[in-house]
Enzyme design. Structure first.
Site, PDB file in Angstrom:
ATOM      1  N   HIS A 191      40.423  40.428  30.190  1.00 43.92           N
ATOM      2  CA  HIS A 191      39.971  40.139  31.598  1.00 43.92           C
ATOM      3  C   HIS A 191      40.481  41.173  32.486  1.00 43.92           C
ATOM      4  O   HIS A 191      40.050  41.795  33.231  1.00 43.92           O
ATOM      5  CB  HIS A 191      39.933  39.111  32.217  1.00 43.92           C
ATOM      6  CG  HIS A 191      38.946  38.059  31.738  1.00 43.92           C
ATOM      7  ND1 HIS A 191      37.678  37.884  31.298  1.00 43.92           N
ATOM      8  CD2 HIS A 191      39.572  36.649  31.239  1.00 43.92           C
ATOM      9  CE1 HIS A 191      37.166  37.055  30.650  1.00 43.92           C
ATOM     10  NE2 HIS A 191      38.250  36.177  30.644  1.00 43.92           N
ATOM     11  N   LEU A 193      28.215  54.560  48.555  1.00 42.53           N
ATOM     12  CA  LEU A 193      27.953  53.308  47.427  1.00 42.53           C
ATOM     13  C   LEU A 193      28.191  52.025  47.970  1.00 42.53           C
ATOM     14  O   LEU A 193      29.207  51.555  48.715  1.00 42.53           O
ATOM     15  CB  LEU A 193      28.806  53.412  46.118  1.00 42.53           C
ATOM     16  CG  LEU A 193      28.397  52.759  45.282  1.00 42.53           C
ATOM     17  CD1 LEU A 193      27.132  52.959  44.621  1.00 42.53           C
ATOM     18  CD2 LEU A 193      29.651  52.277  44.184  1.00 42.53           C
ATOM     19  N   ASP A 216      30.002  41.865  29.657  1.00 38.25           N
ATOM     20  CA  ASP A 216      30.329  41.075  28.756  1.00 38.25           C
ATOM     21  C   ASP A 216      31.280  41.753  27.511  1.00 38.25           C
ATOM     22  O   ASP A 216      31.210  43.035  27.235  1.00 38.25           O
ATOM     23  CB  ASP A 216      28.872  40.846  28.139  1.00 38.25           C
ATOM     24  CG  ASP A 216      29.217  39.301  27.273  1.00 38.25           C
ATOM     25  OD1 ASP A 216      30.001  38.653  27.468  1.00 38.25           O
ATOM     26  OD2 ASP A 216      28.122  39.220  26.448  1.00 38.25           O
TER      27      ASP A 216
END
Length: 225
Positions: free
Chosen positions: A29, A124, A12
């Site tokens: 962004h 991962l 956020d």
């Protein structure tokens, strides 16, 4: 000592980061996408971390201004196309969660293509939550098993979810203290960490400090030790 096998992050603060710099929200962004790469590479090098799930686009994000949503779709397409080689080099498997049916056919194909091309990677697992909401995820799971001849069990419901793995450590950047409909089932016993740092300013050093604090917590899972 606790191991943060599954880390989930609510990323956020992109828009506010840009506004504080008198820039367009889309610039935030773009800056945030670069942090995704840095954090993912960091987690890929930590042998204790098995999964990293990032809240990229929620079912509620469609309510944002149309131009911002369109930019986010283009940014996602660009990110996946550019990150494929990085996934492969770092042995990272890409596993999206969420309802992809709302995306364009082109974007759906890109998501599926990256998933298929990294399916052999055994390091991962990076999951991007795309058009994701925990309420929606649970409803889709229930609808998928409601015709079962058996009583629905916790295990059945868990296995029907997009994300089938419990979260150990959930982090939210940006200063707010809420889960915003993210992995509500999987985070039932997660340790929650909130930081005022806006996502584009979030660093691997801060993540490392949070993980270190997490390892010191006594996790009882409702019992006594």
């Amino acid at each position: 000592m606790n191991r943060a096998r599954h880390i989930a992050i609510i990323m956020d603060g992109n828009g506010r980061w840009a506004e504080l710099r008198e820039q367009k929200r889309v610039n935030g962004h773009e800056a945030g996408a670069k942090v995704v790469r840095a954090i993912t590479e960091f987690c890929a090098k930590d042998e204790d971390i098995e999964r990293l799930t990032l809240y990229a686009f929620s079912t509620e994000n469609w309510k944002r201004p149309r131009l911002e949503v369109e930019f986010l779709m283009k940014l996602l397409q660009k990110y996946l196309e550019s990150e494929l080689e990085n996934y492969l080099q770092n042995n990272i498997r890409f596993e999206p969660i969420g309802d992809m049916r709302a995306f364009s056919k082109s974007l759906q194909q890109t998501v599926k293509g990256v998933q298929e091309k990294t399916a052999h990677c055994d390091g991962l697992v990076q999951s991007l939550a795309l058009n994701y909401g925990a309420h929606d995820e649970i409803l889709r799971a229930v609808n998928g098993i409601k015709n079962s001849q058996e009583d629905i069990t916790e295990a059945m419901l868990s296995n029907a979810l997009d994300c089938k793995h419990n979260v150990d450590l959930l982090i939210r950047t940006g200063g707010d203290h809420r889960l915003s409909n993210f992995l509500l089932w999987q985070a039932a016993y997660a340790e929650l960490f909130f930081t005022d740092t806006l996502w584009p300013d979030f660093t691997t050093d801060e993540l490392e400090r949070i993980i270190k604090d997490f390892t010191k917590i006594e996790r009882r899972f409702g019992g006594l030790k």
